[in-house]
Scaffold this motif. Structure first.
Motif, PDB file in Angstrom:
ATOM      1  N   CYS A 225       5.175   2.381   3.384  1.00 26.09           N
ATOM      2  CA  CYS A 225       5.341   0.927   3.459  1.00 26.09           C
ATOM      3  C   CYS A 225       4.839   0.470   4.831  1.00 26.09           C
ATOM      4  O   CYS A 225       5.269   1.006   5.860  1.00 26.09           O
TER       5      CYS A 225
ATOM      6  N   CYS B  86      14.626   4.395   2.656  1.00 25.11           N
ATOM      7  CA  CYS B  86      13.992   3.971   3.909  1.00 25.11           C
ATOM      8  C   CYS B  86      14.915   4.251   5.096  1.00 25.11           C
ATOM      9  O   CYS B  86      14.482   4.766   6.129  1.00 25.11           O
TER      10      CYS B  86
ATOM     11  N   CYS C  82       7.965  -6.410   1.396  1.00 29.28           N
ATOM     12  CA  CYS C  82       8.842  -5.251   1.182  1.00 29.28           C
ATOM     13  C   CYS C  82       8.395  -4.480  -0.064  1.00 29.28           C
ATOM     14  O   CYS C  82       8.118  -5.072  -1.102  1.00 29.28           O
TER      15      CYS C  82
ATOM     16  N   CYS D 170      10.435  -3.359  10.102  1.00 31.49           N
ATOM     17  CA  CYS D 170      11.637  -3.033   9.312  1.00 31.49           C
ATOM     18  C   CYS D 170      12.300  -1.766   9.843  1.00 31.49           C
ATOM     19  O   CYS D 170      11.722  -0.671   9.778  1.00 31.49           O
TER      20      CYS D 170
HETATM   21  S1  SF4 Z   1      10.556  -0.014   4.961  1.00 41.55           S
HETATM   22 FE1  SF4 Z   1      11.623  -0.043   2.975  1.00 41.55          FE
HETATM   23  S2  SF4 Z   1      13.131  -1.691   3.111  1.00 41.55           S
HETATM   24 FE2  SF4 Z   1      11.646  -1.959   4.767  1.00 41.55          FE
HETATM   25  S3  SF4 Z   1      10.156  -3.389   3.991  1.00 41.55           S
HETATM   26 FE3  SF4 Z   1       9.389  -1.322   3.576  1.00 41.55          FE
HETATM   27  S4  SF4 Z   1      10.136  -0.782   1.527  1.00 41.55           S
HETATM   28 FE4  SF4 Z   1      11.289  -2.588   2.204  1.00 41.55          FE
END
Ligand code: SF4
Length: 347
Positions: free
Chosen positions: A313, A337, A298, A320
């Motif tokens: 990410c 997010c 994360c 996610c």
């Molecule tokens: S999308 Fe956002 S909440 Fe999900 S793993 Fe990545 S940083 Fe973390």
């Protein structure tokens, strides 16, 4: 052409130096997504989400402590909304509840007082998470408990304040050209809260409400103020220069400034509020809760500090999603997010 049409046209066609603007408030993150604002901006205007979602910046040590309390016999943890789904080191409060722990959602803060009063055989712990906006609510709960002579209601506090985390962003290479100052927080603190920071870092601040046109006017104003100090208030219907003195007095009666631990930023001096020593009997063990263990893979820490956009990410939208959130930024409706995901934002 109306003034508003001129603003829209300017923002769409802006061809000057790149401008990076940070919205510090999670509610602004949601409003920006809902109003489709990123799609209305020139590629030279970048909106960066900051550390203003209270659930997202809460470190795992706080969740772990709440889980531990929920699993104690005769203790009930009371919480607002999204916090229940955020994972600690191993469990969320929802997991603890599924395993037989005692966790209840509350919708009105004074329900906590009523529940404790009706059931003196158990200890009730209210998860007091939030910024300047919600701290007066916790002060009000405490005052009510004291006046009613209730001793089985305590607070587990993880309360944050905005100015010093904004200073942290400025000092740690955020490369921010202007801040969309948080609307709700400013109702309490007043717009003067940003003047010192603005002068110190020669960065403009504009206080904004939550309607699309006002947010666009804020982005327009900040783009024009780039490179200059200054604080403007476009949310005059709710925010004054001095804020709400009655709420400030209520908070200062029960709480005092302290250092605070933030996800992704570590401990920031003077960026939190804790119960004053004379009210320590109402504290459920809030001190020293600094450890943070984010879920594997994360990148919430980088998202919260504006270093990456949520879509950068590798887990975003793959493993996610809001239905299967890895980190707090995908759990909370104020999280970057979550808002990028539900609005299909790609920048
Ligand atoms: S999308 Fe956002 S909440 Fe999900 S793993 Fe990545 S940083 Fe973390």
């Amino acid at each position: 052409m109306s003034d508003f049409e001129k603003i829209i046209s300017f923002l769409r066609e802006y061809d000057g130096p790149d401008v990076r603007l940070m919205e510090v408030c999670g509610t602004h993150t949601g409003a920006i997504a809902r109003n489709g604002i990123p799609s209305m901006l020139s590629p030279h205007i970048h909106l960066i989400s900051g550390p203003g979602c209270p659930v997202c910046v809460t470190v795992t040590a706080v969740i772990d402590r709440l889980v531990e309390l929920a699993e104690k016999e005769n203790t009930v943890v009371l919480t607002f909304g999204d916090l229940i789904r955020v994972k600690g080191t191993t469990k969320s409060l929802a997991d603890a509840k599924a395993d037989g722990g005692h966790v209840e959602m509350v919708y009105s803060p004074l329900d906590t007082v009523r529940m404790a009063q009706q059931d003196p055989s158990r200890e009730y712990v209210f998860a007091a998470i939030g910024f300047e906006t919600t701290t007066p609510v916790y002060a009000m709960v405490l005052q009510e408990a004291i006046e009613k002579n209730i001793h089985n209601l305590k607070l587990l506090t993880s309360l944050k304040t905005m100015p010093n985390v904004i200073r942290w962003v400025c000092e740690n290479g955020g490369n921010i050209d202007g801040f969309i100052a948080p609307g709700h927080v400013s109702v309490i603190t007043g717009s003067r809260a940003y003047e010192e920071l603005s002068q110190e870092f020669q960065i403009p601040f504009v206080v904004a409400g939550f309607e699309g046109p006002q947010l666009l006017a804020t982005i327009y104003a900040l783009t024009g103020m780039r490179g200059h100090a200054g604080v403007r208030n476009l949310y005059r219907e709710a925010v004054t220069p001095e804020g709400n003195p009655a709420a400030q007095e209520m908070v200062n009666r029960y709480f005092e400034p302290s250092d605070a631990s933030w996800r992704g930023m570590g401990t920031i001096a003077g960026s939190g509020m804790t119960l004053r020593k004379e009210y320590a009997q109402y504290d459920a063990g809030s001190y020293g809760l600094d450890e943070d263990h984010m879920p594997a893979g994360c990148s919430c820490a980088s998202v919260l500090t504006g270093k990456i956009s949520p879509v950068q990410c590798p887990l975003f939208g793959r493993s996610c999603t809001p239905d299967n959130a890895h980190g707090a930024c995908m759990v909370s409706t104020e999280g970057s997010c979550y808002n990028y995901f539900i609005s299909g934002r790609k920048d």
